[in-house]
Design an enzyme around this catalytic site. Structure first.
Site, short mmCIF file in Angstrom:
data_model
loop_
_atom_site.label_atom_id
_atom_site.label_comp_id
_atom_site.label_asym_id
_atom_site.label_seq_id
_atom_site.Cartn_x
_atom_site.Cartn_y
_atom_site.Cartn_z
N SER A 102 1.34 -7.37 -0.49
CA SER A 102 1.99 -8.37 0.37
C SER A 102 1.19 -9.65 0.49
O SER A 102 1.70 -10.66 0.98
CB SER A 102 2.28 -7.79 1.75
OG SER A 102 1.09 -7.52 2.47
N THR B 87 1.36 -4.33 4.44
CA THR B 87 1.18 -4.64 5.86
C THR B 87 0.59 -6.02 6.12
O THR B 87 0.71 -6.55 7.22
CB THR B 87 0.27 -3.59 6.53
OG1 THR B 87 -0.98 -3.54 5.84
CG2 THR B 87 0.93 -2.21 6.49
N ASP B 88 -0.06 -6.63 5.12
CA ASP B 88 -0.78 -7.88 5.38
C ASP B 88 0.14 -9.01 5.85
O ASP B 88 -0.23 -9.79 6.73
CB ASP B 88 -1.53 -8.33 4.12
CG ASP B 88 -2.75 -7.47 3.84
OD1 ASP B 88 -3.13 -6.66 4.71
OD2 ASP B 88 -3.33 -7.60 2.75
N LYS C 114 -0.33 -7.38 12.88
CA LYS C 114 -1.36 -6.47 12.37
C LYS C 114 -2.65 -6.75 13.11
O LYS C 114 -3.15 -7.87 13.12
CB LYS C 114 -1.54 -6.67 10.86
CG LYS C 114 -2.49 -5.66 10.23
CD LYS C 114 -2.50 -5.78 8.71
CE LYS C 114 -3.42 -4.72 8.11
NZ LYS C 114 -3.42 -4.77 6.64
N TYR D 177 -7.50 1.32 -4.28
CA TYR D 177 -6.14 1.47 -4.77
C TYR D 177 -5.61 0.11 -5.20
O TYR D 177 -6.16 -0.93 -4.85
CB TYR D 177 -5.22 2.07 -3.70
CG TYR D 177 -5.05 1.23 -2.46
CD1 TYR D 177 -4.11 0.18 -2.42
CD2 TYR D 177 -5.80 1.46 -1.32
CE1 TYR D 177 -3.94 -0.60 -1.29
CE2 TYR D 177 -5.64 0.68 -0.18
CZ TYR D 177 -4.72 -0.34 -0.18
OH TYR D 177 -4.56 -1.12 0.95
N GLU E 198 -4.45 -28.66 28.90
CA GLU E 198 -5.61 -29.49 28.54
C GLU E 198 -5.22 -30.64 27.62
O GLU E 198 -5.93 -31.64 27.52
CB GLU E 198 -6.66 -28.63 27.85
CG GLU E 198 -7.32 -27.59 28.73
CD GLU E 198 -8.44 -26.87 28.01
OE1 GLU E 198 -9.58 -27.41 28.01
OE2 GLU E 198 -8.18 -25.80 27.44
N THR F 85 0.82 -1.21 0.00
CA THR F 85 0.00 0.00 0.00
C THR F 85 0.85 1.26 0.00
O THR F 85 0.46 2.28 -0.57
CB THR F 85 -0.93 0.01 1.23
OG1 THR F 85 -1.76 -1.15 1.20
CG2 THR F 85 -1.82 1.24 1.25
#
Length: 375
Positions: A105, A138-139, A211, A72, A330, A59
């Site tokens: 990304s 950023t992903d 993120k 975009y 557990e 981005t």
């Protein structure tokens, strides 16, 4: 007294001579000033840190699309264009940009990871720069940062940066983020800190950064640890001293891809289908994004036990945002041959298992040890 008087007279004489020269021969005076300024500029350029920006897209490099008010397409601008668009970068460092890729990304892959790792190692081995900044979507930025932290071993800093808004949107965060990323990479305080994530005035460590929001500029958080520092145009402030690394960098295979490791997401009424399919597809590792503290249904746990018996590395992580997955709570991990991820989320646990398998580390106790010592 006589000596001081002599010095004052010499100073006055020099000033008078310079003034007379400038009045009688302005061209010579201008040339002298220009030469002095050029020398000062050259000295300043030499003194500034050398930073190489490796652009991968995202981005931060997006161009607008008319499909919506905030539409975009990621990865439209080049690294050179990004650097040129941020006022004042040239005062922070001597900067050179290189294009590694230009993708969103969501399309980040092993090939690009290998290119980044090999180029950064080359940059530092050849002393081409004092630090590296990577522009990234950023992903999957946190996965790239964690991967690089575990395959690089240099005292010089590597900073990943992205943005949540494209440059055409009101309040675009990319220019400020890139400025601050360069500032961190160029800071002497960053020496020895390895790979970092810089966005929205904060500095995060790869192990913990994630993120946390789909649209907010304050998306990167470290839920289990908090940021390691802060940055603004005036200063870089780290909260902790440099940490000693407890393990050496993992070796990369000669060529991509990394071994296949699948993430299986737990849910109510879960059966064994996802796990059995991962085994059939040739997975060398399976990471469970489990309920709560890394739990799942009995049917799924039975399938994971079968996977372990076939030599597949099985790691219990969690789909919960924060908290630790502990051993033998557990689930009887010792009995089943499972590994727990502690504070690593599923996507980073997957990266670590890929690197471990690639380096021949598959025994549950050795894998567990790596999860405890990897940063």
């Amino acid at each position: 007294m006589a000596t001081n008087t002599g010095l004052r007279l010499a100073t006055l004489l020099a000033a008078s001579t310079a003034l007379l020269t400038s009045l009688l021969c302005p061209t010579a005076s201008m040339a002298a000033n220009e030469a002095q300024h050029a020398t000062q500029s050259q000295d300043n350029a030499i003194a500034r840190p050398r930073i190489i920006v490796l652009a991968t897209g995202g981005t931060i490099a997006a161009v607008p699309d008319t499909r919506s008010a905030i539409g975009y397409n990621a990865g439209g601008l080049t690294g050179d264009q990004l650097v040129a668009s941020v006022p004042g970068l040239d005062k922070l460092a001597n900067i050179k940009a290189e294009q590694i890729s230009n993708v969103g990304s969501q399309d980040m892959n092993d090939k690009i990871w290998f290119q980044l790792a090999k180029r950064i190692k080359e940059i530092f081995d050849r002393n081409e720069a004092d630090g590296v900044v990577i522009t990234h979507g950023t992903d999957t930025l946190e996965e790239t940062a964690f991967f690089l932290q575990n395959v690089l071993h240099s005292h010089k800093p590597v900073v990943l940066v992205g943005s949540m808004r494209s440059g055409s949107e009101p309040g675009a965060d990319g220019p400020a983020n890139l400025y601050e990323a360069v500032k961190v990479a160029a800071s002497p305080q960053s020496t020895g800190r390895g790979v970092m994530v810089v966005m929205n005035d904060t500095i995060q460590a790869p192990r913990w950064a994630t993120k946390s929001n789909t649209t907010s500029v304050q998306t990167f958080m470290s839920p289990n640890a908090g940021p390691i520092g802060y940055v603004d145009p005036a200063a870089v402030r780290f909260l902790f001293p440099v940490m000693a690394r407890e393990h050496q960098a993992y070796a990369l295979p000669a060529n991509p891809p990394l071994p296949r490791v699948e993430i299986v997401y737990a849910h109510s009424n879960m059966d064994a289908t996802q796990i059995d399919n991962a085994v059939k597809d040739g997975a060398k590792g399976i990471v469970l994004a489990g309920d709560g503290d890394g739990n799942t249904s009995k049917e799924a746990l039975d399938a994971l036990e079968r996977a372990v018996k076939k030599g597949i590395v099985v790691v219990r992580s969690t789909r919960v945002v924060s908290g630790f997955v502990n051993r033998n709570v557990e689930v009887p991990d010792d009995q089943n041959g499972f590994v727990v991820s502690y504070d690593l989320n599923a996507q980073k646990a997957r990266v670590l298992v890929q690197l471990l398998v690639a380096n021949g580390v598959t025994a549950p106790d050795k894998v567990q040890q790596a999860f405890a010592t990897t940063y």
